[in-house]
Each structure stands twice: as structure tokens, then as C-alpha cells.
Write a protein that holds these residues in place. Structure first.
Motif: not given
Length: 369
Positions: A295-319
Motif C-alpha cells: 500500500a501507498i499512504g496518501t493522507n496529506e493531513g497525516i505527516r507524523r508517526f504517532t504509534k497508532q496504525i490506523l493513522f500511521d499507515e496513511k502517512i503521506c510519503r510512505s508505503f
């Protein structure tokens, strides 16, 4: 004082994510710590004409289970829960934690045993979801434990959560519908490709996606959302991947994970922290050393790692890759009792599709229209 954003969040979950309609049987589960959101979701399901069944747990019940249960009890799946997964129309799961490290001292083998016990239920869940028979969504209610993991105050973390889930607070449903339209084009364009090649620091990975479908995650299964994913051909993954972010599973934080693949299978696994736990989970079953998701993360509103996978797997600029069970709707045939997402920053890397660079330094380079 009630936060008006909670009611809007609940309405988004019920009306958009799972689209509850009159007569739907709906399982709502979560922790008592998520009570404000659970109440609003319950009310919204009733207003929509659904029949809600709530399954609410105390925050320390999982810890009690691992502390006192026999192997037989860990393997047991309560028949009413299995019946709900087999027959209900929708499942809404709301996370709310008091202590995200409460399972850190649990013997990994007991985690493996419980996962094995839930293998059939996971298979049924994924099969029905893929067939469109079961709608589901996972969401999170902000608590102090999550805020501490993210190194934020609770107020700042609440703003982060609601901002990621409802970028347009005045029209959250309209926002996700427009997001769905845009990202759906990317998923359809990628679904015509045959091979993916990911290159980045410590990573050189190839996988076949021939005949597989890319799915656009647009708020219907997770809130927040924002990724495109597929299930790679099971025996095709080759090369090395180094995960720049900690991999968290069952309260354990595994740091500095590097995996090597041959013919789709993890043949070597290393970690700077909790390597023994990593190796134990990899040996859960036959499918746990294979990749169920790319998967490729695309959520521009999530730009930091928070240790919660529900958010972290959506980090823009990540796979990310998920070891274990794949989603049948992608064409994946991998079956396992685990599904473990591991995330890699791709700010300084690229993705090639059929030899063409399609993603570099955190953005797509093509026009999918």
C-alpha cells in the motif's frame, strides 16, 4: 461539555463509511474509554433505522485474558461473536486505550495461540467483506494514552484526530466523496500494471501485481483513511525492505525491522529491538511469512508517526506491507491469522511500475485522468 466534533464524526461513520440503512444489523464494539463516540454512533445507527448490538469492553480485559486464560480459552471464539461476523450487515469498531503497553510482557506464544484461534473468523470476515456482504469500519477515539504515544497534549491530539478524519468539518461527507473520486482514478490506473519496484534507503523490493486489483481507501473502512493498496502475487516478492518506522503489534514495539524475501517468503528477518517477538509472529502459520498487502499512504493531513496504525499507515510519503492475510477483493490468496502492517518512509525514494517511475519523493508523477 460535549465536543460537537464527536457527533459529526459518528454521523460520518454511520452515514458514509458503512452507509447504515433501515433494517441493517450492526455490531458496534469498543472500549468504555470511547464511550462518547460509542454513544453517538449508537444513536446515529438508531436514527438510520438499523438494529445495533453493542459489545463494549473494559480497558484491561485483554490483559486479564492473557494473564489467566488457558490455551483452550485463548483459542475459543464465542459463538455469538462468530454468528455476528457470519450474519450481520455491518461492524463498527472504535478503539480507545488507557494503556497502549499493557500487553508488552505477554508471552509471544500466547499471542500466536489467540491469533490461531481467530483464523476462521478472520477468513469469514474477509470473505464476506470482499463479497460486499459485510460493511465495516475501524475508527479511534482520542485518549490520553494515544496522545502520550504521539507526544502531544490531549487537546492537540484531539485536533489531530478530528483534523485527519474530517479535513472539511463543515461537510465531512462531501470531502470524502471528492477524495474518493480523485484517488479512485489512481487505483484504476495502477490496476493495469504488472510489476512494482520500490527503491529507498535500505530498500530494493520487487513484487508482481499482475492480475491483481488496487483498491482506493476512501473512508469506507477506516477513519481516517487515505491509501491505495493491493495484494501482490504471493510467490513474487523479491529483495530487501527496511522499515524506517517502528512496527507495533499487540503492544510490542519492534524497531529497525529489515526483511529479506525470496519467492515471496520472508527468509531473513532482523530487528534492533524485540527481534525475538518478530520471529515468533513470523512463525504463526504458513501464511505469516508472505505479504498480504502492498500500500501507498496518501493522507496529506497525516505527516507524523504517532504509534497508532490506523493513522500511521496513511502517512503521506510512505508505503507499507502487511504480513499475513490478504484482502480477497484485491485477488490475494494469502491466508493467515495475522495481518501486521509495517511502514516505511518514502520521502527519499521512488516507486516504479512496469519500469516507469510513477512516484518519487512522496508524490505521484502521473496524471490518472
Amino acid at each position: 461539555m460535549r465536543d460537537p466534533r464527536v457527533a459529526k464524526y459518528a454521523e460520518l461513520i454511520v452515514a458514509y463509511s458503512v452507509g447504515i440503512k433501515e433494517g441493517d444489523k450492526v455490531l458496534i464494539n469498543g472500549s468504555t474509554l470511547a464511550a462518547p463516540l460509542l454513544r453517538e454512533v449508537y444513536a446515529a445507527v438508531l436514527r438510520a433505522g438499523g438494529f445495533p448490538l453493542t459489545m463494549v469492553s473494559l480497558p484491561d480485559m485483554e490483559d486479564i485474558l492473557y494473564r489467566h486464560a488457558s490455551d483452550g480459552q485463548l483459542l475459543h471464539v464465542p459463538p455469538p461473536l462468530m454468528t455476528a461476523i457470519e450474519t450481520y450487515d455491518a461492524v463498527i469498531s472504535i478503539s480507545g486505550a488507557e494503556n497502549t503497553k499493557n500487553l508488552s510482557e505477554v508471552d509471544p506464544q500466547r499471542v500466536v495461540t489467540r491469533n490461531r484461534g481467530r483464523r476462521e473468523m478472520l477468513d469469514v470476515f474477509m470473505r464476506r467483506a470482499a463479497a460486499g456482504e459485510l460493511r465495516w469500519v475501524g475508527a479511534l477515539y482520542p485518549t490520553n494514552a494515544y496522545a502520550q504515544d504521539a507526544e502531544m497534549s490531549l487537546e492537540d491530539y484531539e485536533d489531530f484526530v478530528f483534523g485527519a478524519c474530517m479535513p472539511d468539518p463543515d461537510d465531512p461527507v462531501g470531502y470524502w466523496r471528492e477524495f474518493s473520486h480523485r484517488q479512485g482514478k489512481i487505483a484504476r490506473w495502477l490496476s493495469d500494471k504488472r510489476e512494482i519496484h520500490v527503491v529507498g534507503p535500505g530498500t530494493d523490493l520487487r513484487l508482481s501485481v499482475a492480475g491483481r486489483t488496487f483498491i482506493s481507501c476512501d473512508g469506507h473502512h477506516n477513519l481516517p483513511d487515505g491509501e491505495v493498496f493491493t495484494g501482490p502475487v504471493e510467490d513474487s516478492v523479491e529483495g530487501t525492505v527496511h522499515f524506517s518506522y517502528p512496527a507495533i503489534y499487540q503492544s510490542r514495539e519492534v524497531v529497525g525491522v529489515t526483511l529479506e524475501f525470496k519467492k515471496g517468503r520472508v527468509t531473513s528477518a532482523r530487528a534492533d529491538k524485540n527481534e525475538e517477538f518478530l520471529l515468533k509472529i513470523l512463525d504463526t502459520d504458513e501464511g505469516s511469512r508472505y505479504v498480504g498487502e502492498f500500500a501507498i499512504g496518501t493522507n496529506e493531513g497525516i505527516r507524523r508517526f504517532t504509534k497508532q496504525i490506523l493513522f500511521d499507515e496513511k502517512i503521506c510519503r510512505s508505503f507499507h506491507l502487511a504480513l499475513g492475510a490478504g484482502y480477497p477483493e484485491t485477488g490475494s490468496n494469502n491466508r493467515s491469522s495475522i495481518h501486521w502492517d509495517l511502514i516505511c518512509d518514502l520521502s527519499d525514494g521512488e516507486i516504479r511500475a512496469d519500469g516507469e517511475t510513477v512516484y518519487r519523493d512522496g508524490r505521484f508523477l502521473f496524471d490518472p485522468s
